[in-house]
Design a protein around this motif. Structure first.
Motif, PDB file in Angstrom:
ATOM      1  N   TYR A 186     -30.193-103.717   3.287  1.00 17.45           N
ATOM      2  CA  TYR A 186     -29.128-103.061   3.919  1.00 17.45           C
ATOM      3  C   TYR A 186     -28.980-101.384   4.273  1.00 17.45           C
ATOM      4  CZ  TYR A 186     -25.012-106.608   3.795  1.00 17.45           C
ATOM      5  OH  TYR A 186     -24.778-107.921   3.469  1.00 17.45           O
ATOM      6  N   LEU A 187     -30.165-100.560   3.548  1.00 15.34           N
ATOM      7  CA  LEU A 187     -30.490 -99.082   3.698  1.00 15.34           C
ATOM      8  C   LEU A 187     -31.500 -98.988   4.906  1.00 15.34           C
ATOM      9  CD1 LEU A 187     -29.039 -98.497  -0.027  1.00 15.34           C
ATOM     10  CD2 LEU A 187     -27.918 -99.243   1.820  1.00 15.34           C
ATOM     11  N   GLN A 188     -31.404 -97.650   5.133  1.00 13.95           N
ATOM     12  CA  GLN A 188     -33.146 -97.080   5.381  1.00 13.95           C
ATOM     13  C   GLN A 188     -33.018 -95.618   4.839  1.00 13.95           C
ATOM     14  OE1 GLN A 188     -32.460 -94.367   9.074  1.00 13.95           O
ATOM     15  NE2 GLN A 188     -30.537 -95.249   9.172  1.00 13.95           N
ATOM     16  N   PRO A 189     -34.105 -95.006   4.512  1.00  9.74           N
ATOM     17  CA  PRO A 189     -35.195 -94.297   3.926  1.00  9.74           C
ATOM     18  C   PRO A 189     -34.406 -92.883   4.015  1.00  9.74           C
ATOM     19  CG  PRO A 189     -37.042 -95.756   4.719  1.00  9.74           C
ATOM     20  CD  PRO A 189     -35.774 -96.160   5.463  1.00  9.74           C
ATOM     21  N   ILE A 190     -34.368 -92.277   3.478  1.00  9.38           N
ATOM     22  CA  ILE A 190     -33.883 -91.026   3.140  1.00  9.38           C
ATOM     23  C   ILE A 190     -34.927 -90.113   3.842  1.00  9.38           C
ATOM     24  CG2 ILE A 190     -33.446 -88.558   2.131  1.00  9.38           C
ATOM     25  CD1 ILE A 190     -30.828 -90.783   2.010  1.00  9.38           C
ATOM     26  N   ASP A 191     -35.130 -89.202   4.928  1.00 13.59           N
ATOM     27  CA  ASP A 191     -35.847 -88.343   5.436  1.00 13.59           C
ATOM     28  C   ASP A 191     -35.571 -87.076   4.769  1.00 13.59           C
ATOM     29  OD1 ASP A 191     -37.504 -86.679   6.656  1.00 13.59           O
ATOM     30  OD2 ASP A 191     -36.415 -87.366   9.134  1.00 13.59           O
TER      31      ASP A 191
END
Length: 641
Positions: A386-391
C-alpha cells in the motif's frame, strides 16, 4: 394513605427526572469551568465558548449536521409518505414483501448498514463526502417515515379519495386536500424521527464520509480522544437550542388557540353590532403552510450546499491538495492552517479511531496521500504493497530525528516511514496510595489484593494481553496458543478478583482527579496526567512492555508526492514539533524537541522519557488472521465477564 402514595409517586418522578437530566446538568455546569478538568470545578470562565466560536471545524460541522438533517428529512418524508400511500392500493403479497424489506434497515445494526453504504459508494466509484453522507441519511431515514405514516394510511376509509374525486377533485387535489390532512400526525412523527435520526447519527456518517467532511457527532467523537472541554460548550449550546425549539413547538399552538379565540370573540361582537356580515360571508386569506416553509427552507439549504461545494471544488482546483489521514485529536489543528498558508495548498484532514478502521477504509478504496498509523499496521501495509518509499533527499530535517527511534523491526532502515510520536505502556500510580515497595511486583501488582477495585485497565485487546503475557514472562508477540490461553486465564482471574475498570481515553481526566490508585496508560497520557497532578508517578515494569511507534507514511495512490514530503518535513521542524508536543503530550522523535520538553513542560516526568534498549521491551508485530481471530475471541470473553 393516599397522601403517602402521592408523596412516593412525586418522589419517583423527581428521581426519574434527576436520573435523566443530571448528566445534562453536569455538562452545562462544567462548560463554564476555567480549567481543562471535566470533573473538578476550579472557577467560572467563558474560555471554552470563546474557543468554540474560533474553531472553524466545529462551525463547519454544525452546518453539515443541520443541512444534511433538514434535507434528508424533507426528501425522506416525501419518499416515505408517497410509498406509504402507494402501499395502500398494492396487492397483499407485494405489500407484505415491501414492508418486510422496509423493516430490514430498521432492524439492522448501524455498523452493518454503515459498511453496506460504504461498500456501495466504493463499488460505484463515488468520491466520499457531503453528498454520500446525504444519500446515506436519506436511505436510512426513509424506512422510519414509511413505518410512521403507513398505519395512518391504513386506518383511512379506502373510498375517501374516490369520494373526493366524485365531488370534482383531481387525483392530486384529493391527495393534497384530503389524504395528507388525514395522515398528518403520522407525517409529523416521521419528520421528527427522521430529523432526530439524521442529526445525531455517528456510525453511518463515520463510514460514508470523506474529503474532510464531518458532522457534529464525528467532531465530538474525535474530541473525546483527549481532554477537550469544548465538547461541554458545544453540547450546552445544542441543548439550549433544542430547549428553545421545544418551547416554541409547545407554546405556538396555545398562542394560536388563544389568538383564534380572541378573533372569534371579536367577530361575534362585531356581528352582533351589525358591523360584519354573518360568519362565512368573508373569506380569510390562507397562510403559507408549514410544509411550504419547510420545502422553501430545503431549497435554500440545497442551493447553499451546492454553492459551498462548488466554491470548495473551485478553491481546491486552484490550490494543491493534500489528503491526510490521522488518529483523532492527534495533531494541533493550527499547524494544518500554518502549513496551508506556507505552501499555498489545501489540507483535507480526516481521522480514524483505530488502525483497523484505517485499514478498512483503504480496503474499501478510499484514497489518501499521507497516513499516520502505528508500527504493526505499517508492517502490514508494507507487506500488502500500500505504501511507496520515502525519498529522504526531500526531507531536509532528517538529521533532527533521534537515532533511537529509527530502524525498527516494523520498517528496517525506515524505507517507508518517518517517526511521528513514540512511547511506551506502563503503570501510572498515586504515590499517596501505592506502596513503592509493591512496584517490585511489576505487572503482577495489578493482581495485588490491596488495590482491589482501585485500578483502571486500558480498554485495548493487544495492550491488555500484553500486560498478561509480560506478567507471565512471555513475549507479547507470541503465537503459541497455550501461552495466549494462559494470558486469557490471567485476565479472567484479574477481572474476578480485582474488579478493574476498563477505560479508554477517559482515564486521563479520571487519574488527573485521582479517582483510582493505579491505571495502565500510554506514556504520553501518563506525562500529561503527571503534569496536572503532582501525586502521580509512572513506571515501566521489569518484565518488559510495549514500546510503540506511530509514523508518517506515503501511499502508493498519493496524488502529490512532493507536497507529501513537504508535509513530513514540516512536521519535523523544531518549532512545529514543540507546538505539536505541547498539544498532544507524547514523546517527540525530534531530538531538539525531546530535550527542550524534558527540561520545560515535562521536566522530571519519567513518562515523557520511555526507556530505550531494554531487551525485554518489544514492538507489536503484525498478526496472522488465525492468531488475530484467537485473540479477538478470547478478548470478547474477557470483556463479557
Amino acid at each position: 394513605m393516599n397522601k403517602g402514595n402521592g408523596f412516593w409517586a412525586k418522589l419517583y418522578v423527581v428521581l426519574c427526572f434527576a436520573f435523566f437530566y443530571l448528566p445534562i446538568g453536569v455538562t452545562i455546569f462544567f462548560s463554564f469551568n476555567s480549567s481543562k478538568s471535566l470533573s473538578h470545578f476550579t472557577g467560572f470562565s467563558m474560555r471554552w465558548y470563546e474557543a468554540l466560536l474560533k474553531n472553524n471545524d466545529i462551525v463547519q460541522a454544525v452546518y453539515v449536521s443541520v443541512t444534511i438533517a433538514v434535507i434528508a428529512t424533507i426528501v425522506s418524508t416525501i419518499l416515505g409518505t408517497i410509498t406509504a400511500i402507494g402501499l395502500s392500493s398494492t396487492g397483499r403479497v407485494l405489500k407484505d414483501a415491501i414492508l418486510t424489506m422496509n423493516d430490514i434497515p430498521i432492524l439492522n445494526p448501524d455498523i452493518v448498514t454503515a459498511i453496506s453504504w460504504m461498500l456501495l459508494f466504493s463499488s460505484l466509484g463515488f468520491s466520499k463526502g457531503y453528498w454520500t453522507m446525504l444519500l446515506a441519511h436519506i436511505g436510512f431515514c426513509t424506512p422510519f417515515v414509511i413505518t410512521s405514516v403507513y398505519p395512518k394510511v391504513r386506518s383511512l376509509d379506502p373510498n375517501l379519495a374516490n369520494a373526493a374525486m366524485d365531488l370534482g377533485a383531481t387525483p392530486f387535489q384529493a391527495m393534497i386536500k384530503v389524504i395528507l390532512p388525514a395522515i398528518k400526525t403520522g407525517i409529523y412523527a416521521g419528520v421528527l424521527l427522521s430529523f432526530t435520526m439524521s442529526f445525531d447519527d455517528f456510525v453511518i456518517s463515520y463510514f460514508v464520509t470523506g474529503n474532510g467532511v464531518k458532522n457534529i457527532s464525528i467532531i465530538v467523537y474525535n474530541m473525546t480522544k483527549r481532554i477537550n472541554p469544548i465538547i461541554n460548550a458545544l453540547s450546552t449550546i445544542v441543548i439550549l437550542v433544542i430547549v428553545v425549539i421545544l418551547i416554541v413547538v409547545f407554546a405556538t399552538p396555545r398562542i394560536r388557540a388563544k389568538k383564534a379565540a380572541a378573533e372569534r370573540k371579536m367577530e361575534k361582537e362585531l356581528e352582533e353590532e351589525g358591523a360584519l356580515p354573518p360568519s362565512g360571508g368573508v373569506k380569510k386569506h390562507r397562510r403559507l403552510g408549514a410544509g411550504f416553509v419547510i420545502a422553501l427552507l430545503g431549497v435554500v439549504l440545497v442551493a447553499g450546499s451546492y454553492s459551498a461545494a462548488k466554491k470548495s471544488a473551485s478553491a481546491a482546483g486552484k490550490k494543491q491538495q493534500l489528503r491526510v489521514y490521522n488518529a483523532g485529536e492527534y495533531i494541533d489543528m493550527d499547524l494544518l492552517g500554518r502549513f496551508e498558508e506556507e505552501y499555498g495548498c489545501t489540507v483535507v484532514y480526516e481521522t480514524f479511531d483505530s488502525n483497523e478502521m484505517l485499514y478498512t477504509k483503504l480496503l474499501a478504496g478510499d484514497q489518501y496521500d499521507i497516513l499516520i498509523p502505528s508500527d504493526y499496521m505499517i508492517e502490514r501495509l508494507i507487506k500488502e504493497d500500500y505504501l511507496q518509499p520515502i525519498d529522504w533527499s526531500l526531507i531536509s530535517n532528517k538529521d533532527s530525528l533521534n537515532p533511537d527511534v529509527m530502524d525498527k523491526e516494523y520498517d528496517p532502515g525506515n524505507v517507508y516511514s518517518v517517526p511521528y510520536f513514540y512511547g511506551s505502556v506502563g503503570i501510572l500510580y498515586d504515590k499517596t496510595l501505592v506502596d513503592k515497595a509493591d512496584l517490585s511486583e511489576g505487572w503482577n501488582i495489578l493482581m495485588d489484593q490491596k488495590y482491589k477495585g482501585n485500578l483502571y485497565m486500558y480498554d485495548s485487546e493487544r495492550d491488555s494481553f500484553m500486560v498478561a503475557l509480560k506478567a507471565l514472562g512471555y513475549s507479547m508477540n507470541t503465537t503459541d496458543e497455550d501461552q495466549i490461553r494462559q494470558a486469557y486465564d490471567w485476565l479472567i482471574r484479574q477481572r474476578k478478583t480485582m474488579k478493574p475498570i476498563y477505560a479508554g481515553d477517559d482515564v486521563i481526566d479520571n487519574m488527573v482527579s485521582g479517582n483510582k490508585a493505579m491505571a495502565v496508560v500510554y506514556s504520553g497520557d501518563g506525562a500529561l496526567i503527571m503534569s496536572e497532578n503532582e501525586n502521580m508517578d509512572f513506571f515501566e515494569p521489569e518484565q518488559g512492555t510495549n514500546i510503540w511507534y506511530d509514523a508518517m507514511v506515503i501511499t502508493k495512490d498519493c496524488q502529490n508526492t512532493e507536497l507529501a514530503h513537504d508535509f513530513i518535513d514540516f512536521m519535523l521542524q523544531q518549532d512545529v514539533g514543540e507546538q505539536n508536543t505541547e498539544y498532544i503530550g507524547y514523546t517527540s522523535p525530534v531530538t531538539g524537541v525531546y530535550k527542550k520538553m524534558s527540561q520545560t513542560m515535562f521536566k522530571g516526568i519519567d513518562a515523557y522519557q520511555p526507556r530505550s534498549g531494554y531487551a525485554k521491551d518489544e514492538v507489536f508485530r503484525y498478526q496472522t488472521q488465525d492468531v488475530k481471530k484467537l485473540y479477538a475471541q478470547l478478548w470478547t470473553k474477557v470483556k463479557a465477564q
